[in-house]
Structures are given as C-alpha cells and as structure tokens.
Design a protein around this motif. Structure first.
Motif, PDB file in Angstrom:
ATOM      1  N   SER A 128      32.461  39.105  43.745  1.00  0.00           N
ATOM      2  CA  SER A 128      33.069  40.115  42.869  1.00  0.00           C
ATOM      3  C   SER A 128      34.414  39.684  42.311  1.00  0.00           C
ATOM      4  CB  SER A 128      33.247  41.420  43.649  1.00  0.00           C
ATOM      5  OG  SER A 128      34.199  41.250  44.700  1.00  0.00           O
ATOM      6  N   THR A 129      35.106  38.764  42.971  1.00  0.00           N
ATOM      7  CA  THR A 129      36.486  38.444  42.596  1.00  0.00           C
ATOM      8  C   THR A 129      36.575  37.741  41.252  1.00  0.00           C
ATOM      9  OG1 THR A 129      36.960  38.184  44.957  1.00  0.00           O
ATOM     10  CG2 THR A 129      38.628  37.406  43.423  1.00  0.00           C
ATOM     11  N   LEU A 130      35.611  36.871  40.941  1.00  0.00           N
ATOM     12  CA  LEU A 130      35.677  36.049  39.746  1.00  0.00           C
ATOM     13  C   LEU A 130      34.721  36.506  38.656  1.00  0.00           C
ATOM     14  CD1 LEU A 130      35.807  32.579  41.548  1.00  0.00           C
ATOM     15  CD2 LEU A 130      37.731  33.948  40.741  1.00  0.00           C
ATOM     16  N   THR A 131      34.042  37.640  38.867  1.00  0.00           N
ATOM     17  CA  THR A 131      33.081  38.145  37.892  1.00  0.00           C
ATOM     18  C   THR A 131      33.450  39.566  37.481  1.00  0.00           C
ATOM     19  OG1 THR A 131      31.581  39.082  39.553  1.00  0.00           O
ATOM     20  CG2 THR A 131      31.285  36.757  38.998  1.00  0.00           C
ATOM     21  N   SER A 132      32.795  40.058  36.444  1.00  0.00           N
ATOM     22  CA  SER A 132      32.989  41.439  36.021  1.00  0.00           C
ATOM     23  C   SER A 132      31.626  42.096  35.896  1.00  0.00           C
ATOM     24  CB  SER A 132      33.748  41.508  34.697  1.00  0.00           C
ATOM     25  OG  SER A 132      32.874  41.491  33.591  1.00  0.00           O
ATOM     26  N   TYR A 133      31.623  43.400  35.636  1.00  0.00           N
ATOM     27  CA  TYR A 133      30.352  44.103  35.463  1.00  0.00           C
ATOM     28  C   TYR A 133      29.624  43.642  34.208  1.00  0.00           C
ATOM     29  CZ  TYR A 133      32.564  47.249  38.859  1.00  0.00           C
ATOM     30  OH  TYR A 133      33.188  47.768  39.968  1.00  0.00           O
TER      31      TYR A 133
ATOM     32  N   TYR B  58      17.248  44.356  38.347  1.00  0.00           N
ATOM     33  CA  TYR B  58      18.251  45.268  38.905  1.00  0.00           C
ATOM     34  C   TYR B  58      19.349  44.382  39.454  1.00  0.00           C
ATOM     35  CZ  TYR B  58      20.708  48.056  42.383  1.00  0.00           C
ATOM     36  OH  TYR B  58      21.687  48.668  43.124  1.00  0.00           O
ATOM     37  N   GLN B  59      20.594  44.576  38.978  1.00  0.00           N
ATOM     38  CA  GLN B  59      21.712  43.753  39.407  1.00  0.00           C
ATOM     39  C   GLN B  59      22.877  44.638  39.824  1.00  0.00           C
ATOM     40  OE1 GLN B  59      20.655  40.097  36.321  1.00  0.00           O
ATOM     41  NE2 GLN B  59      22.726  40.895  36.363  1.00  0.00           N
ATOM     42  N   ASN B  60      23.683  44.097  40.728  1.00  0.00           N
ATOM     43  CA  ASN B  60      24.774  44.871  41.314  1.00  0.00           C
ATOM     44  C   ASN B  60      26.085  44.112  41.222  1.00  0.00           C
ATOM     45  OD1 ASN B  60      26.446  45.213  44.101  1.00  0.00           O
ATOM     46  ND2 ASN B  60      25.627  47.180  43.405  1.00  0.00           N
ATOM     47  N   GLY B  61      27.155  44.865  41.004  1.00  0.00           N
ATOM     48  CA  GLY B  61      28.500  44.329  41.086  1.00  0.00           C
ATOM     49  C   GLY B  61      29.395  45.330  41.783  1.00  0.00           C
ATOM     50  N   PHE B  62      30.527  44.889  42.295  1.00  0.00           N
ATOM     51  CA  PHE B  62      31.427  45.810  42.994  1.00  0.00           C
ATOM     52  C   PHE B  62      32.861  45.336  42.870  1.00  0.00           C
ATOM     53  CE2 PHE B  62      29.979  42.650  46.029  1.00  0.00           C
ATOM     54  CZ  PHE B  62      31.130  42.268  46.695  1.00  0.00           C
ATOM     55  N   THR B  63      33.785  46.269  43.078  1.00  0.00           N
ATOM     56  CA  THR B  63      35.218  45.980  43.054  1.00  0.00           C
ATOM     57  C   THR B  63      35.858  46.629  44.267  1.00  0.00           C
ATOM     58  OG1 THR B  63      35.237  45.996  40.631  1.00  0.00           O
ATOM     59  CG2 THR B  63      37.361  46.229  41.747  1.00  0.00           C
ATOM     60  N   ASN B  64      36.574  45.850  45.051  1.00  0.00           N
ATOM     61  CA  ASN B  64      37.253  46.401  46.230  1.00  0.00           C
ATOM     62  C   ASN B  64      38.388  47.323  45.804  1.00  0.00           C
ATOM     63  OD1 ASN B  64      36.461  43.298  47.279  1.00  0.00           O
ATOM     64  ND2 ASN B  64      35.973  44.971  48.670  1.00  0.00           N
TER      65      ASN B  64
ATOM     66  N   LYS C  23      35.902  53.524  49.200  1.00  0.00           N
ATOM     67  CA  LYS C  23      34.817  52.557  49.281  1.00  0.00           C
ATOM     68  C   LYS C  23      34.924  51.615  48.082  1.00  0.00           C
ATOM     69  CE  LYS C  23      31.881  55.876  49.042  1.00  0.00           C
ATOM     70  NZ  LYS C  23      30.613  56.653  48.945  1.00  0.00           N
ATOM     71  N   PRO C  24      34.197  50.491  48.088  1.00  0.00           N
ATOM     72  CA  PRO C  24      34.188  49.661  46.879  1.00  0.00           C
ATOM     73  C   PRO C  24      33.589  50.418  45.701  1.00  0.00           C
ATOM     74  CG  PRO C  24      33.335  48.428  48.769  1.00  0.00           C
ATOM     75  CD  PRO C  24      33.462  49.856  49.206  1.00  0.00           C
ATOM     76  N   GLU C  25      34.173  50.241  44.538  1.00  0.00           N
ATOM     77  CA  GLU C  25      33.563  50.743  43.311  1.00  0.00           C
ATOM     78  C   GLU C  25      32.308  49.905  43.041  1.00  0.00           C
ATOM     79  OE1 GLU C  25      36.020  51.565  39.567  1.00  0.00           O
ATOM     80  OE2 GLU C  25      34.899  49.743  39.025  1.00  0.00           O
ATOM     81  N   GLU C  26      31.252  50.518  42.501  1.00  0.00           N
ATOM     82  CA  GLU C  26      29.983  49.812  42.308  1.00  0.00           C
ATOM     83  C   GLU C  26      29.466  49.958  40.893  1.00  0.00           C
ATOM     84  OE1 GLU C  26      26.840  49.175  45.440  1.00  0.00           O
ATOM     85  OE2 GLU C  26      27.599  51.144  45.999  1.00  0.00           O
ATOM     86  N   ALA C  27      28.786  48.917  40.421  1.00  0.00           N
ATOM     87  CA  ALA C  27      28.076  48.957  39.144  1.00  0.00           C
ATOM     88  C   ALA C  27      26.647  48.501  39.377  1.00  0.00           C
ATOM     89  CB  ALA C  27      28.751  48.046  38.124  1.00  0.00           C
TER      90      ALA C  27
END
Length: 803
Positions: free
Chosen positions: A236-241, A588-594, A606-610
């Motif tokens: 998640s650190t180096l990517t975006s939604y 189906y793909q997932n991303g998150f932000t702490n 909680k982590p934000e999720e996409a």
C-alpha cells in the motif's frame, strides 16, 4: 454519457461479435506454425521477429523465445536474419487447421541485442509488449492477465523525443499529470491521477524507487502503468487506489555497443546522453552497461530553470546456468526552480476571488513572479540488486534488494491567488531534508502442474522501511499585483529571503516531517489454467505496519506511534473466447491505507480500504496487428476518516467514496509501416458519504473526468526513402474542477487539446529527429487543487550516433 449506455453496449457487442466471426472465418482456412528461437547461449531470444518469405505473415517471440504464426496452408520459407550474419532460412509446411512445430532456431546474437534483428515479412506492431514478468510477479501474457495495464515502450519514448517519465506516461489511457516535480525530498516527484486517485512514480523494477524530482528516461527500457488498487502484490505504501507506475530499467547485454546523442530545443534545452555497453570478460559472464545524461531546460516564463545529471550504471554476472546476479543504480543530482504554482488561500471563497476559471485570471501567463534565483538542490540515489537462482525446471528463487535515498535543500516559492487582482508571494524552504527507503523481498516462483492443471505460482516475503528526516519552513514575502508594468517582481529573490530569515523575525511556519515506519508483508498468488482457455487468479497479502511515531525537534519528543494489520485479497477470471485472440476478463482488487489515531469515541481507526470490481475484453487480432483492451471499473472506498458532525474537532471513520468509469486502449499496425497508439477514459468520482461541504461532489483532486491520447506513426517503405518516418499525436482533457465545495465554490481549469509532432530519419549508424511539442501554442493549466501554467510551443531536435 450514461443515458446512451444501452446503445453503446449494443454497438460494442455487435463490433465484438463481428470481430470474432471475421477472425474465426479467416482462420478456418489457415494453419498454425509454432517454434522457438534461442541465442547461442541457449537462452530464450525475446522480441525477435520471424516471417514467411514473400508474405506479410510474421510474429514476435515472447519472453520464452516462442512464436506462433497463423497463415494459409502451403509451403513457405521461414526467415530470420541479423545484420552482419548470414540469413537463417527454414523450409516449413503449414497444414489447414493443424499445428506445425518448427525445430528450435538458434541466432548468433545475445538475448539483449535482439532489437537489431531484421526480419523478412510483416512489419510488426512495434509498440506492443505482449507479456510482462512484473504485473502479476509471474511471466504472464496480457491476454492471460485479468488486470488492466499499459506498457510504454522505449521505441515510443524515442520516437516522441521524450526525455522524462513525466512526459512518457501521457501515452497511457486515463493518466493525467496534476503537478510537476518540485525537487523536494520525499514528496517532490510529479503527481499523476488514475481513475480519480493521485499517484506518483515510486516503483523501479517492482520495488521501492522513489525520487524527489523529474525522472530522467535515459535508463528506461519501458514503463508499466498498472491500473486499479494493487496492494495485494505491491503493498500500500508505494501504490494508490488508481494504480501504480513501475519503471523497468535497461539491462546489460553480451556485445560491445551503444550510442551517444545530443538534443537541443526551445527555452534553452540542451541535453547530452550516452548508452555504453561492454562485456568485461572473454566468457561474457560479466556484463556492464552505463546510461548517463546531462540535461538543462530553461522556462517559457521570464525566469526559471532545471539542471540535472543522471548516472545509471548496471552490472550482470552470470555465475552459471542456474545462478545470476544483477545490480544497477540510479544516481541523480539536480538544481532547479520550482515551477510556478498558484494556490487558493484557506477560507477564501471563489466569489471573493471574483474569477472562477483559470483562463479568466488576470495573472501574466509568462511571468514567474520571482527573480529566478530562488532555487534548490536535490539528490537521489536508487540502488537495486537481484539474485536469481534456478532451483529446478519448475521452481525459481529471486531475492531483490532496493535502497532509495532523496535529499533537498533550498527555496520553494509559491503563490496564493487573492482578490483585487493580486497575489501573495511566499517561500517554503527545505533545510537539508532527506528520506531513506529500504526494501528486501524474496519471491519463490513455480510453473508446475497438478494433474492436468497448470499453476503459475509466486509466494513472497517483503520488508519495507521508510526513514523521513525532513524539515520545512517558510514565510510570506509580500503581496504583489497580478500584472503591473512598474512593480519590481524581482524583489522576491534569494538575497532578500536570506536576509529575512537572518533577521530573526518569526517564521511564518515550521513543519518537521520526521518519522520511521516498518512494513512486514507476506503474499501468495496463483494463476490456474482450469482449461487452456479458462484461467483463474487468486492472491492474498498480509501486512503488519509499524509506525514508530513522529519526532518533534522543538520538544525532543516522539508521539503517535501505532501498529496496524491489514489483509488484501485479489481474484480474477479470464476466458479466451477465441484462443490467443479474444479474452473476456473480470477482477476483484483491493487496496488500503493505514490510518493513525482514534475516533470521537476513542476507538482506534482501521485501515481505509478500496475494493475494485472490473470487467472487460482484451483483443489480439489479425496476426497481432491489433491489440486492444476495453474495461469498465467500479471502485468503492470505505472506512474514510471524516469530521464528526456534532463536534468537528473529532473524527469518525464512516466516510465512503465511489469512483467508476470506462477505459479503452488500442495499439495497432493496420498496414506496413503505420502504427497507432490511442486511449480514451471516462471517470465519475463522487463523495458518497462525507462532510456536508463536499458530499455528492467530485473530489477536487480527481482530475478531469474525460481524457484521451493518441500517437500516429508512419515509416516510409524501403523502396522510397529508407529510414524516414513521421509521427503526430496529442492529449485531451476535459474541464477540471480543482475547487469544488459548498463553502468555497467551484473553480475550473478549462479543457485542453495539445498536439505534438515528430520527424525521424535512420541512416546507417545515425539517427536524426525533429519534433514540436504543443504544436498550436495553446495556453493551458493543470492542477492538484492548484493552478499550474504549462509550457507553450517548443521545438526539439536531436542527433544520435550508434556504434
């Protein structure tokens, strides 16, 4: 647009059915020729073209050296040739409706100089790369991959006279530049937008490769723009939604060779670059390559410059048939003024400003509003190492290590738009700021069968550490008129700002950004061939995030430490409706932000999720002359932290956002010598549950909803003027609302269409090129909640000597 969706869907279905039917009928009378090309080292020969003599039927080998040609039944001569070597010809016979396997063909040339191979037969779709080793972290053809991505090749970069990643990504559908590089440590690289979300170019060969300034293209073999939330395989650190940008670097090869080039252009552009390759031992096990470039660019405004030096060495050591070691570096130093950027003051409304569009602003488009000596120095050191070991024919190990260091020191002028035709002139300096990233990753890859089911598997462990030691400070210099013939705009200069800081007057602000984080991850992914046409992908990642807290140098205290865990799944299906020609896919793909902190009730966030759901079709038709992808996506973001309505001093984590849209890409070679790259995107982003000030509105950082890109390239047939070619292309973006709220109002950057041209001539060992950027000399603006004027028409010419 959406009211016409049923009609568009019906038309799309008709076109797809006709394409499939036409392809099926055309292939009914054809047979298939399959084979493999290897080097003298018995290594797969990638990207080599093969052709049937006297016909237009040909193909390009993939990463395994394999090729496949469909042609009418009959007897042919298969030809592979290389400059300086005797042509290799193989007599073959193609049988209607059958597959003919050709004995393995060996070319006496290294696997990395295959771009020099000449071919009898069809000129191929030269801007297409049909396979990637990085997108799925296993070798996978595009038609087998349920994820959408675009590959920008070095051939396209060269033809367009492109020198930076920033300019190159404009060839990917839906990618828009929001904010040019500033040079500041940590966050100074350019900001882009994909699918309504901000992203930066932070990956290099699949690992951490952050930079703080413009990314020079001297060392680029290609750029992969991967779409949608991609945390499962990349974190998640180096990517975006919206996705990620992965820079693939050039690798050493076995022969001595290279090129030197010189480029000159408008606004003081001067560039010298070199690419030198050499084996360092007689057995050609130790290979070295150096790419380097010095670049100077002035500004289209009255003041401004950027000066940089890139030094990119790489080394490959082939220990034996099982073990190889690769190392490369990206050493970049620069001095520059920050491009002129106008901000909107907090609390000021667009009504108070009196202007709601950038083309109505009274500012002087060609004025920088400073003396041009408020510059900063920046430095980047990226190091990458890879150890590859072949455990068996089915299993491989790959250990990757990456280190990224950025540094900046100096001035950062910026401006606020004020009422009464005036601006506030301000500085935000960095003081010996630095950021260090370290990543080590172990991947185990397998290509094996369980029963009759083929599995392509990767399992990995990843450790990533970020150490930020950045310090920002600044003050306001003055308020100046937007446009005056008597005002001294050069008073905003280095000497005056240094005197202001030395005077002891209180600083306008200080902002330390000092912290350390650690991320520990494990992931696994498998691509399963249920049949030869039906594939399923399943993957999952576990992340443990450890934030050691933020350090305050004034109080010498560290606060805000926390840990957080996250799971990130990914699923995909691919069905090849026409084998190796038409793929229907869904993912189906997932991303998150702490997220740090607690809500109004003291509950930890909680982590934000996409979560993305996407479906579409990928095409590879007419013997590879047409490559295309069409997709519809829907990204739901949840667990968004927003103000708590009863008491805005607290927060609540129940916000949501929706981003949905359509993307299309076409890469085509309709006839010999003519190539087309084109893309279109539509994005509809909206805050579905948020503060009343923005709920139901498009985010101000979501970029323009409509975007398009194209490039047309034509190289004259050899019987006319051998080596002469022309290119023409452009980019379009619709109106972009960079301020969009109830309290502030709406401010719009107008739609724009920018054209560019290129003419090139290859003769013997020389390459000549001439191009024009922003052909129509249009004034236009980009912005990341800001107003950023862009360069007007620029002429560029270059010459290269190849050896």
């Amino acid at each position: 647009m959406y009211k016409h969706r049923p009609i568009l869907q019906a038309l799309f279905a008709i076109v797809l059915l006709l394409s499939i039917s036409f392809q099926t009928m055309a292939e009914a009378a054809k047979g298939t020729l399959k084979g493999k090309v290897v080097t003298s080292k018995n290594e797969p020969a990638e990207n080599i073209s093969v052709g049937l003599k006297g016909t237009n039927y040909g193909a390009v080998t993939n990463d395994d050296g394999a090729f496949e040609i469909k042609a009418p039944a009959g007897s042919y001569t298969l030809v592979v040739s290389h400059v300086g070597f005797k042509n290799q010809e193989v007599r073959v016979k193609i049988l209607e409706g059958q597959v003919t396997n050709v004995p393995q063909i060996t070319v006496v040339v290294s696997s990395n100089t295959l771009h020099e191979v000449k071919v009898s037969g069809n000129k191929t779709n030269k801007f297409v790369k049909k396979r990637s080793n990085d997108v799925a972290k296993v070798p996978l053809d595009n038609l087998e991959n349920p994820q959408v991505y675009s590959t920008i090749s070095n051939a396209l970069i060269t033809e367009q006279n492109i020198t930076t990643v920033d300019a190159a990504v404009g060839n990917a559908p839906g990618i828009q530049t929001m904010w040019q590089a500033t040079g500041r440590s940590g966050d100074g690289s350019s900001y882009f937008n994909s699918r309504g979300f901000i992203m930066q170019s932070e990956l290099r060969n699949g690992l951490a490769g952050s930079i703080s300034n413009i990314v020079d293209a001297a060392n680029l073999e290609s750029i992969e723009v991967i779409k949608g939330p991609s945390a499962t395989l990349f974190g998640s650190t180096l990517t975006s939604y919206g996705g990620l940008i992965n820079r693939i670097t050039k690798k050493p090869y076995e022969d001595f060779g290279g090129q030197v080039s010189y480029m000159v252009g408008s606004y003081g552009l001067n560039r010298v670059a070199a690419d030198i390759n050499a084996p360092l031992d007689p057995g050609k096990k130790l290979l070295f390559r150096l790419n380097t470039a010095f670049n100077y660019q002035g500004s289209f405004m009255d003041h401004g410059f950027s000066r940089s030096l890139a030094l990119d060495p790489s080394l490959t050591y082939k220990v034996n048939d099982r073990l190889s070691i690769f190392f490369d570096a990206e050493i970049y130093t620069s001095s520059n003024t920050i491009p002129t950027i106008f901000f909107f003051p907090f609390g000021q409304t667009i009504t108070q400003l009196g202007v709601d569009r950038a083309d109505k602003l009274p500012i002087n488009y060609f004025r920088s509003y400073s003396a041009g000596d408020l510059s900063e120095q920046s430095h980047n050191d990226n190091f990458f190492g890879q150890v590859s070991y072949k455990i068996s024919d089915q299993w491989k190990s790959q250990t990757n290590i990456s280190s990224a260091y950025s540094y900046s020191n100096g001035f950062g002028p910026y401006y606020y738009l004020l009422p009464n035709d005036s601006i506030s002139r301000n500085d935000q300096s960095t003081k010996k700021s630095s950021q260090t990233e370290f990543e080590i990753q172990e991947n185990i890859n397998g290509d094996f069968k369980i029963g009759k089911l083929r599995n392509r598997f990767v399992g990995g462990l990843d450790y990533f550490r970020r150490n930020s030691n950045q310090y920002f400070f600044g003050s306001t210099w003055d308020v100046a008129p937007d446009n005056s013939s008597t005002f001294n705009y050069d008073s905003f200069n280095k000497a005056n700002m240094q005197a202001l800081y030395a005077s002891g007057a209180p600083l306008g602000f200080t902002f330390p950004y000092i912290f350390k984080t650690n991320t520990y991850s494990a992931y696994a992914s498998d691509v399963l061939n249920i049949t030869d046409r039906l594939l399923a992908l399943a993957a999952v990642r576990f992340d443990h995030f450890d934030n050691e807290g933020n350090f305050n140098p004034a109080s010498q205290t560290t606060t805000g430490a926390y840990t957080q865990n996250a799971w990130s799944p990914k699923f995909g299906l691919v069905y090849q409706a026409v084998k190796d020609k038409v793929s229907l896919f869904a993912n189906y793909q997932n991303g998150f932000t702490n997220e740090p902190g607690t809500d109004y009730a003291g509950k930890a966030f909680k982590p934000e999720e996409a979560n993305q759901i996407e479906g579409g079709v990928k095409l590879n038709l007419f013997d590879g002359k047409l490559s295309s992808s069409l997709s519809y996506y829907r990204i739901n973001v949840q667990n968004v932290v927003r103000p708590y309505a009863p008491n805005p001093n607290f927060s609540i984590q129940d916000g949501t956002q929706l981003s949905k849209g359509f993307e299309a890409e076409i890469i085509s070679n309709p006839f010999t010598g003519f190539n087309v790259v084109a893309g279109f995107s539509y994005n509809n982003s909206v805050y579905t549950k948020a503060d009343a000030d923005v709920e139901g509105r498009r985010p101000a950082t979501a970029s323009a909803p409509y975007a398009a890109n194209f490039w047309l390239s034509y190289r004259l047939p050899q019987q006319f003027i051998k080596g002469l070619g022309f290119g023409f292309g452009g980019n379009y973006a619709s109106d972009n609302k960079v301020v969009n709220s109830v309290s502030q109002g709406v401010f719009t950057l107008p739609a724009y269409t920018i054209f560019k041209t290129s003419a090139f001539y290859d003769v013997s060992a020389y390459h000549f090129s001439f191009g024009v950027n922003n052909l129509t000399n249009q004034k236009y603006w980009t912005g990341y909640s800001t107003v950023n004027p862009q360069m007007t028409r620029q002429f560029v010419g270059s010459v290269a000597f190849k050896f």
